[in-house]
Design an enzyme around this catalytic site. Sequence first.
Site, mmCIF file in Angstrom:
data_model
loop_
_atom_site.group_PDB
_atom_site.id
_atom_site.type_symbol
_atom_site.label_atom_id
_atom_site.label_comp_id
_atom_site.label_asym_id
_atom_site.label_seq_id
_atom_site.Cartn_x
_atom_site.Cartn_y
_atom_site.Cartn_z
ATOM 1 N N ASP A 141 13.195 -51.014 10.055
ATOM 2 C CA ASP A 141 12.158 -51.474 11.047
ATOM 3 C C ASP A 141 11.367 -52.716 10.782
ATOM 4 O O ASP A 141 10.312 -52.769 10.822
ATOM 5 C CB ASP A 141 11.383 -50.410 11.925
ATOM 6 C CG ASP A 141 11.898 -49.423 12.106
ATOM 7 O OD1 ASP A 141 13.182 -49.310 12.794
ATOM 8 O OD2 ASP A 141 11.357 -48.013 11.683
ATOM 9 N N GLU A 178 14.153 -49.847 22.917
ATOM 10 C CA GLU A 178 12.909 -49.682 22.258
ATOM 11 C C GLU A 178 12.580 -50.754 21.345
ATOM 12 O O GLU A 178 13.226 -51.878 21.607
ATOM 13 C CB GLU A 178 13.182 -48.237 21.307
ATOM 14 C CG GLU A 178 14.338 -48.390 20.301
ATOM 15 C CD GLU A 178 14.469 -47.100 19.671
ATOM 16 O OE1 GLU A 178 13.548 -46.533 19.605
ATOM 17 O OE2 GLU A 178 15.568 -47.047 18.868
#
Length: 427
Positions: free
Chosen positions: A14, A188
């Site tokens: 991420d 997301e």
Amino acid sequence: MAQNPLIMNQFTADPSARVFEGKVYVYPSHDIMATPGHGRVGWFCMKDYHVFSSENLTDWTDHGVIVSQDKVKWTDSTAYSMWAPDCLFRNGKYYFYFPAPPKDKRSGNGFAIGVAIADTPYGPFIPNPEPIKDVHGIDPNVFMDKNGQAYLYWAQSNIYAAKLKDNMLELAGEPKVLGNLPDKGLKEGPYLFERKGIYYLTYPHVENKTERLEYATSNNPLGPFKFTGVIMDESISGCWTNHQSIVEYKGQWYLFYHNDDLSPNFDKNRSIRADSLFFNSDGTIRKVIPTLRGVGVTRATKEIQVDRYSDASKDGISVSYVDTANRMQGWKVILERKDSWVRYNAVDFGKKKLKVANGKTLSAQSSLLEIRIDKVDGTLLASMKVVPGSNWNLNKTSLTNFPSGTHDLFVILKDAHPVQLDWIRFE
């Protein structure tokens, strides 16, 4: 080393890339293996955050832990769910946004989003004692528009956005669902950036079986957005997640993302990557094809990991781990037949004359490698005789030519005896 993946001594995912103080700082989440009593075994497990920086996108500095679940007052220190973060600079301070499950479960079992503040991009970061009010979700992204208005984006089934107050700790309005995005499948990881008056909302989306990276565009940070295209297709490795950030640095745009390079059998332990990103004349993004080589210029005096090659012959080449029991040792390339080759681009030989080529090899029989530049039949730098044996050997050979400046490096097998090659280095 900036070959993909960027970080080789721990799992990272991420990545939120930011340009601060003339460097690229990457704020990833930090995957670890769960054990009984410490996270959910077989699932994502993250207890803290590191930050990494680089001036050349090749040499990365780990500044250590900047926020940990057991040092934040409002977080559940048993959750091991410090998921995707982000960071932004404003008014002399660095604001680090992170999601975590709170201790207080009265509002449910979901995530809240907190803020930690520092005077430098690498900390020390001091967490605010409470999370942001009225924000429930994951994957915070913060964006500062040219007029000084800051926005917070996050995910919770949908993608949400809201203006932030000047203190960067409170919402300045009601959260808004960003519509006109694909309805089917999970969305997301929002990350918004602006280029030439176009606002690009990027996000992972499960269109089929795993996440691919998509984007939508608008003329306003709060939309309405229009689905525009795919930035990166689903991973061929089968890694279920992906997560992105996009930054411009020294005139080039880069996509940061992750894959399961160092943990191919367990995609909850991921590794961050980077590749160059380009725009078409109409402002649309050209699809990014993941590479082994990644980005940045490699100095010839460093170990050049040729297994992260830019190109290779059509056959006679394979790549595997140096040690499958310790995948963080990286990979080796196997040249399997005569005239098979690999190309590794952008090697900086500098100006000081180099005299010797070193190569770490493993071969059952004597063999010969040629090291050339720019083309497969380009200038010959060295002919390296490979020492046979059952263990790795360091081979040294004198250079017949010295190239200054930056060149593509070619390594070619010149006989029929296969050679396993870990790296090349010049001195």
